[in-house]
Design a protein around this motif. Structure first.
Motif, short mmCIF file in Angstrom:
data_model
loop_
_atom_site.label_atom_id
_atom_site.label_comp_id
_atom_site.label_asym_id
_atom_site.label_seq_id
_atom_site.Cartn_x
_atom_site.Cartn_y
_atom_site.Cartn_z
N PHE A 93 -38.52 72.66 10.59
CA PHE A 93 -37.29 73.09 11.25
C PHE A 93 -36.87 72.13 12.35
N LEU A 94 -37.81 71.41 12.94
CA LEU A 94 -37.45 70.46 14.00
C LEU A 94 -36.47 69.40 13.49
N PHE A 95 -36.56 69.05 12.22
CA PHE A 95 -35.61 68.09 11.66
C PHE A 95 -34.20 68.67 11.69
N THR A 96 -34.07 69.97 11.43
CA THR A 96 -32.77 70.64 11.51
C THR A 96 -32.23 70.57 12.94
N LEU A 97 -33.09 70.83 13.91
CA LEU A 97 -32.65 70.75 15.31
C LEU A 97 -32.24 69.33 15.67
N ALA B 296 -33.75 76.69 19.50
CA ALA B 296 -33.45 77.46 18.29
C ALA B 296 -33.37 78.93 18.65
N ASP B 297 -32.41 79.62 18.04
CA ASP B 297 -32.37 81.07 18.25
C ASP B 297 -33.01 81.76 17.04
N ARG B 298 -33.31 83.01 17.22
CA ARG B 298 -34.02 83.76 16.19
C ARG B 298 -33.28 83.80 14.86
N PHE C 28 -33.85 49.56 4.93
CA PHE C 28 -34.75 50.65 5.31
C PHE C 28 -34.76 50.78 6.83
N VAL C 29 -34.49 51.98 7.30
CA VAL C 29 -34.47 52.26 8.74
C VAL C 29 -35.52 53.34 9.01
N VAL C 30 -36.52 52.99 9.81
CA VAL C 30 -37.58 53.93 10.15
C VAL C 30 -37.34 54.41 11.57
N ARG C 31 -37.17 55.73 11.70
CA ARG C 31 -36.87 56.34 13.01
C ARG C 31 -38.03 57.25 13.41
N ARG C 32 -38.35 57.21 14.70
CA ARG C 32 -39.38 58.10 15.23
C ARG C 32 -38.77 58.90 16.38
N THR C 33 -39.00 60.20 16.35
CA THR C 33 -38.48 61.08 17.39
C THR C 33 -39.63 61.83 18.03
N GLU C 34 -39.71 61.75 19.34
CA GLU C 34 -40.70 62.52 20.09
C GLU C 34 -40.01 63.79 20.58
N VAL C 35 -40.63 64.93 20.30
CA VAL C 35 -40.10 66.22 20.73
C VAL C 35 -41.03 66.75 21.81
N THR C 36 -40.44 67.09 22.95
CA THR C 36 -41.22 67.61 24.07
C THR C 36 -40.61 68.90 24.60
N ARG C 37 -41.43 69.64 25.33
CA ARG C 37 -41.00 70.87 26.00
C ARG C 37 -41.55 70.78 27.41
N GLY C 38 -40.67 70.58 28.38
CA GLY C 38 -41.12 70.47 29.77
C GLY C 38 -42.13 69.36 29.97
N GLY C 39 -42.01 68.26 29.25
CA GLY C 39 -42.93 67.14 29.35
C GLY C 39 -44.13 67.22 28.43
N HIS D 257 -42.27 62.46 7.95
CA HIS D 257 -43.59 62.95 8.35
C HIS D 257 -43.43 63.74 9.63
N PHE D 258 -44.24 64.77 9.77
CA PHE D 258 -44.25 65.58 10.98
C PHE D 258 -45.68 65.63 11.49
N THR D 259 -45.86 65.33 12.75
CA THR D 259 -47.15 65.51 13.40
C THR D 259 -46.93 66.53 14.51
N TYR D 260 -47.60 67.67 14.39
CA TYR D 260 -47.41 68.74 15.36
C TYR D 260 -48.51 68.68 16.41
N HIS D 261 -48.11 68.79 17.68
CA HIS D 261 -49.05 68.74 18.79
C HIS D 261 -49.18 70.11 19.47
N SER D 262 -48.11 70.90 19.42
CA SER D 262 -48.08 72.20 20.09
C SER D 262 -47.04 73.06 19.39
N PRO D 263 -47.30 74.35 19.19
CA PRO D 263 -46.30 75.19 18.52
C PRO D 263 -45.05 75.38 19.38
N ALA D 264 -43.92 75.51 18.74
CA ALA D 264 -42.65 75.80 19.41
C ALA D 264 -42.11 77.11 18.87
N VAL D 265 -41.45 77.85 19.74
CA VAL D 265 -40.92 79.16 19.36
C VAL D 265 -39.45 79.26 19.72
#
Length: 149
Positions: A57-61, A18-20, A120-131, A88-96
């Motif tokens: 915002f991660l959903f937008t990305l 994401a850009d500023r 009904f379709v249930v989707r799960r997305t894992e978001v990572t940064r450098g692992g 649902h969003f579960t946050y593990h680490s902030p992203a900038v």
């Protein structure tokens, strides 16, 4: 459709950032007033390297995924039939701003109701940064069949 053939369906992962300007606009649109989302100096003073991604915002990305409708096509669902059920969003680490984030999505559940009129379709997305885990996104799409064959 056989639920077993759908569950664990995975799409290829993709990486984006994401850009500023995106973050500032999104924060404004959702009414987020914390300056950590719009002012770089305020974000740094709060301990972040750059602007903090606003809530959801991660959903937008995730929508920036190449071919975001691929799962629906695979399931034979017309986009005109789709309603947003829940998320649902579960946050593990902030992203900038500027973080290279990788999104890996799979279908974790599929079921039908009312004789197949509602799917009904249930989707799960894992978001990572450098692992490192950043967040787990889960959403349910509801597809109302316009015509039953």
């Amino acid at each position: 459709m056989n639920p077993e053939s759908v569950t664990d369906l995975e799409l290829p992962g993709f990486t984006t950032s994401a850009d500023r300007s995106q973050l500032r606009l999104f924060a404004t649109v959702i009414g987020e007033t914390s300056p950590v989302h719009t002012d770089v100096e305020a974000a740094r003073a709060a301990g972040y390297r750059d602007l903090l991604l606003p809530p959801t915002f991660l959903f937008t990305l995730e929508l920036m995924r190449p071919d975001p409708a691929a799962v629906l096509r695979h399931l034979g669902i017309d986009q005109r039939e789709v309603l947003h059920g829940e998320q649902h969003f579960t946050y593990h680490s902030p992203a900038v701003a500027g973080d290279e984030l990788t999104f890996e999505m799979k279908v974790v559940d599929y079921y039908e109701r009312k004789g197949g009129a509602l799917r009904f379709v249930v989707r799960r997305t894992e978001v990572t940064r450098g692992g490192e885990r950043v967040a787990t996104l889960q959403n349910t799409l509801v597809a109302r069949r316009l015509e039953l064959s």
